[in-house]
Design a protein around this motif. Structure first.
Motif, PDB file in Angstrom:
ATOM      1  N   THR A  82       0.835  -1.204   0.000  1.00  0.00           N
ATOM      2  CA  THR A  82       0.000   0.000   0.000  1.00  0.00           C
ATOM      3  C   THR A  82       0.869   1.253   0.000  1.00  0.00           C
ATOM      4  O   THR A  82       0.600   2.212  -0.729  1.00  0.00           O
ATOM      5  CB  THR A  82      -0.954  -0.005   1.205  1.00  0.00           C
ATOM      6  OG1 THR A  82      -1.814  -1.152   1.103  1.00  0.00           O
ATOM      7  CG2 THR A  82      -1.807   1.253   1.264  1.00  0.00           C
ATOM      8  N   LYS A  83       1.938   1.251   0.800  1.00  0.00           N
ATOM      9  CA  LYS A  83       2.858   2.390   0.810  1.00  0.00           C
ATOM     10  C   LYS A  83       3.484   2.575  -0.573  1.00  0.00           C
ATOM     11  O   LYS A  83       3.639   3.701  -1.049  1.00  0.00           O
ATOM     12  CB  LYS A  83       3.936   2.199   1.866  1.00  0.00           C
ATOM     13  CG  LYS A  83       3.422   2.434   3.263  1.00  0.00           C
ATOM     14  CD  LYS A  83       4.494   2.201   4.298  1.00  0.00           C
ATOM     15  CE  LYS A  83       3.879   2.338   5.701  1.00  0.00           C
ATOM     16  NZ  LYS A  83       4.762   1.878   6.738  1.00  0.00           N
ATOM     17  N   SER A  84       3.834   1.477  -1.204  1.00  0.00           N
ATOM     18  CA  SER A  84       4.385   1.548  -2.546  1.00  0.00           C
ATOM     19  C   SER A  84       3.362   2.151  -3.511  1.00  0.00           C
ATOM     20  O   SER A  84       3.678   3.045  -4.293  1.00  0.00           O
ATOM     21  CB  SER A  84       4.798   0.144  -3.010  1.00  0.00           C
ATOM     22  OG  SER A  84       5.136   0.136  -4.366  1.00  0.00           O
ATOM     23  N   ALA A  85       2.126   1.671  -3.437  1.00  0.00           N
ATOM     24  CA  ALA A  85       1.069   2.146  -4.335  1.00  0.00           C
ATOM     25  C   ALA A  85       0.782   3.627  -4.130  1.00  0.00           C
ATOM     26  O   ALA A  85       0.408   4.324  -5.076  1.00  0.00           O
ATOM     27  CB  ALA A  85      -0.206   1.331  -4.132  1.00  0.00           C
ATOM     28  N   ASN A  86       0.961   4.122  -2.904  1.00  0.00           N
ATOM     29  CA  ASN A  86       0.693   5.521  -2.602  1.00  0.00           C
ATOM     30  C   ASN A  86       1.885   6.433  -2.879  1.00  0.00           C
ATOM     31  O   ASN A  86       1.777   7.638  -2.741  1.00  0.00           O
ATOM     32  CB  ASN A  86       0.259   5.670  -1.142  1.00  0.00           C
ATOM     33  CG  ASN A  86      -1.099   5.063  -0.897  1.00  0.00           C
ATOM     34  OD1 ASN A  86      -1.932   4.970  -1.789  1.00  0.00           O
ATOM     35  ND2 ASN A  86      -1.337   4.615   0.321  1.00  0.00           N
ATOM     36  N   SER A  87       3.017   5.865  -3.276  1.00  0.00           N
ATOM     37  CA  SER A  87       4.210   6.659  -3.552  1.00  0.00           C
ATOM     38  C   SER A  87       4.128   7.267  -4.956  1.00  0.00           C
ATOM     39  O   SER A  87       3.338   6.813  -5.791  1.00  0.00           O
ATOM     40  CB  SER A  87       5.457   5.780  -3.439  1.00  0.00           C
ATOM     41  OG  SER A  87       5.538   4.900  -4.550  1.00  0.00           O
ATOM     42  N   PRO A  88       4.960   8.270  -5.236  1.00  0.00           N
ATOM     43  CA  PRO A  88       4.946   8.871  -6.578  1.00  0.00           C
ATOM     44  C   PRO A  88       5.243   7.870  -7.699  1.00  0.00           C
ATOM     45  O   PRO A  88       4.736   8.012  -8.800  1.00  0.00           O
ATOM     46  CB  PRO A  88       6.043   9.941  -6.502  1.00  0.00           C
ATOM     47  CG  PRO A  88       6.147  10.281  -5.057  1.00  0.00           C
ATOM     48  CD  PRO A  88       5.856   8.995  -4.322  1.00  0.00           C
ATOM     49  N   GLY A  89       6.055   6.849  -7.419  1.00  0.00           N
ATOM     50  CA  GLY A  89       6.387   5.857  -8.439  1.00  0.00           C
ATOM     51  C   GLY A  89       5.309   4.811  -8.650  1.00  0.00           C
ATOM     52  O   GLY A  89       5.335   4.075  -9.627  1.00  0.00           O
ATOM     53  N   GLY A  90       4.362   4.722  -7.744  1.00  0.00           N
ATOM     54  CA  GLY A  90       3.263   3.770  -7.878  1.00  0.00           C
ATOM     55  C   GLY A  90       3.598   2.391  -7.343  1.00  0.00           C
ATOM     56  O   GLY A  90       4.664   2.158  -6.764  1.00  0.00           O
ATOM     57  N   LEU A  91       2.679   1.488  -7.538  1.00  0.00           N
ATOM     58  CA  LEU A  91       2.767   0.131  -7.008  1.00  0.00           C
ATOM     59  C   LEU A  91       3.863  -0.672  -7.689  1.00  0.00           C
ATOM     60  O   LEU A  91       3.943  -0.720  -8.917  1.00  0.00           O
ATOM     61  CB  LEU A  91       1.421  -0.577  -7.182  1.00  0.00           C
ATOM     62  CG  LEU A  91       1.304  -2.014  -6.711  1.00  0.00           C
ATOM     63  CD1 LEU A  91       1.567  -2.139  -5.211  1.00  0.00           C
ATOM     64  CD2 LEU A  91      -0.083  -2.558  -7.041  1.00  0.00           C
ATOM     65  N   THR A  92       4.712  -1.274  -6.861  1.00  0.00           N
ATOM     66  CA  THR A  92       5.709  -2.231  -7.329  1.00  0.00           C
ATOM     67  C   THR A  92       5.659  -3.429  -6.391  1.00  0.00           C
ATOM     68  O   THR A  92       5.155  -3.333  -5.275  1.00  0.00           O
ATOM     69  CB  THR A  92       7.139  -1.645  -7.333  1.00  0.00           C
ATOM     70  OG1 THR A  92       7.476  -1.234  -6.011  1.00  0.00           O
ATOM     71  CG2 THR A  92       7.258  -0.480  -8.297  1.00  0.00           C
ATOM     72  N   MET A  93       6.197  -4.546  -6.843  1.00  0.00           N
ATOM     73  CA  MET A  93       6.192  -5.755  -6.016  1.00  0.00           C
ATOM     74  C   MET A  93       7.364  -5.717  -5.050  1.00  0.00           C
ATOM     75  O   MET A  93       8.471  -6.107  -5.394  1.00  0.00           O
ATOM     76  CB  MET A  93       6.233  -6.998  -6.904  1.00  0.00           C
ATOM     77  CG  MET A  93       4.942  -7.204  -7.656  1.00  0.00           C
ATOM     78  SD  MET A  93       4.885  -8.791  -8.469  1.00  0.00           S
ATOM     79  CE  MET A  93       5.054  -8.290 -10.172  1.00  0.00           C
ATOM     80  N   VAL A  94       7.098  -5.238  -3.854  1.00  0.00           N
ATOM     81  CA  VAL A  94       8.140  -5.160  -2.822  1.00  0.00           C
ATOM     82  C   VAL A  94       8.271  -6.515  -2.139  1.00  0.00           C
ATOM     83  O   VAL A  94       7.315  -7.295  -2.098  1.00  0.00           O
ATOM     84  CB  VAL A  94       7.835  -4.051  -1.794  1.00  0.00           C
ATOM     85  CG1 VAL A  94       7.789  -2.690  -2.475  1.00  0.00           C
ATOM     86  CG2 VAL A  94       6.546  -4.313  -1.053  1.00  0.00           C
ATOM     87  N   PRO A  95       9.447  -6.825  -1.581  1.00  0.00           N
ATOM     88  CA  PRO A  95       9.636  -8.113  -0.906  1.00  0.00           C
ATOM     89  C   PRO A  95       8.727  -8.243   0.320  1.00  0.00           C
ATOM     90  O   PRO A  95       8.387  -7.245   0.962  1.00  0.00           O
ATOM     91  CB  PRO A  95      11.096  -8.106  -0.479  1.00  0.00           C
ATOM     92  CG  PRO A  95      11.738  -6.978  -1.195  1.00  0.00           C
ATOM     93  CD  PRO A  95      10.663  -6.028  -1.606  1.00  0.00           C
TER      94      PRO A  95
END
Length: 105
Positions: A82-95
């Motif tokens: 969710t933090k990734s999705a809310n970042s400027p770069g958007g959603l990525t598959m984090v570990p």
């Protein structure tokens, strides 16, 4: 391995476990009417290493799972995604992070 299909044109194979976590995050954002990018790496797909799509409530998405059981969800991983999705770069598959220990018994 499950698949995520975007707008009937882009399909990516993703492990069922991460796909289930991505589905929770993506659906939560789309239910709120949010638009956001989703980027993943796939070195085996036509020699291309990275794909990005713009997710919006108006684009069809299909989540298909290989296994019949719902994977156990890790709340810490959902938070990280969710933090990734809310970042400027958007959603990525984090570990996947370790799950927080529950209350002592």
């Amino acid at each position: 391995m499950g698949t995520l299909t975007y707008d009937s044109r882009v399909t990516v194979s993703i492990d069922d476990r991460i796909l289930a976590h991505l589905q929770v995050v993506i659906w939560a954002k789309l239910r709120r009417g949010e638009h956001f990018p989703f980027t993943w790496t796939d070195p085996t797909r036509n020699g291309m290493g990275r794909t990005s799509v713009w997710l919006s409530p108006h684009q069809p998405l299909v989540f298909e799972y290989f296994g019949g059981r719902q994977p156990r969800l890790n709340p810490a991983w959902i938070d990280a995604l969710t933090k990734s999705a809310n970042s400027p770069g958007g959603l990525t598959m984090v570990p996947e992070p370790e799950e927080a220990a529950g209350p002592p018994r």
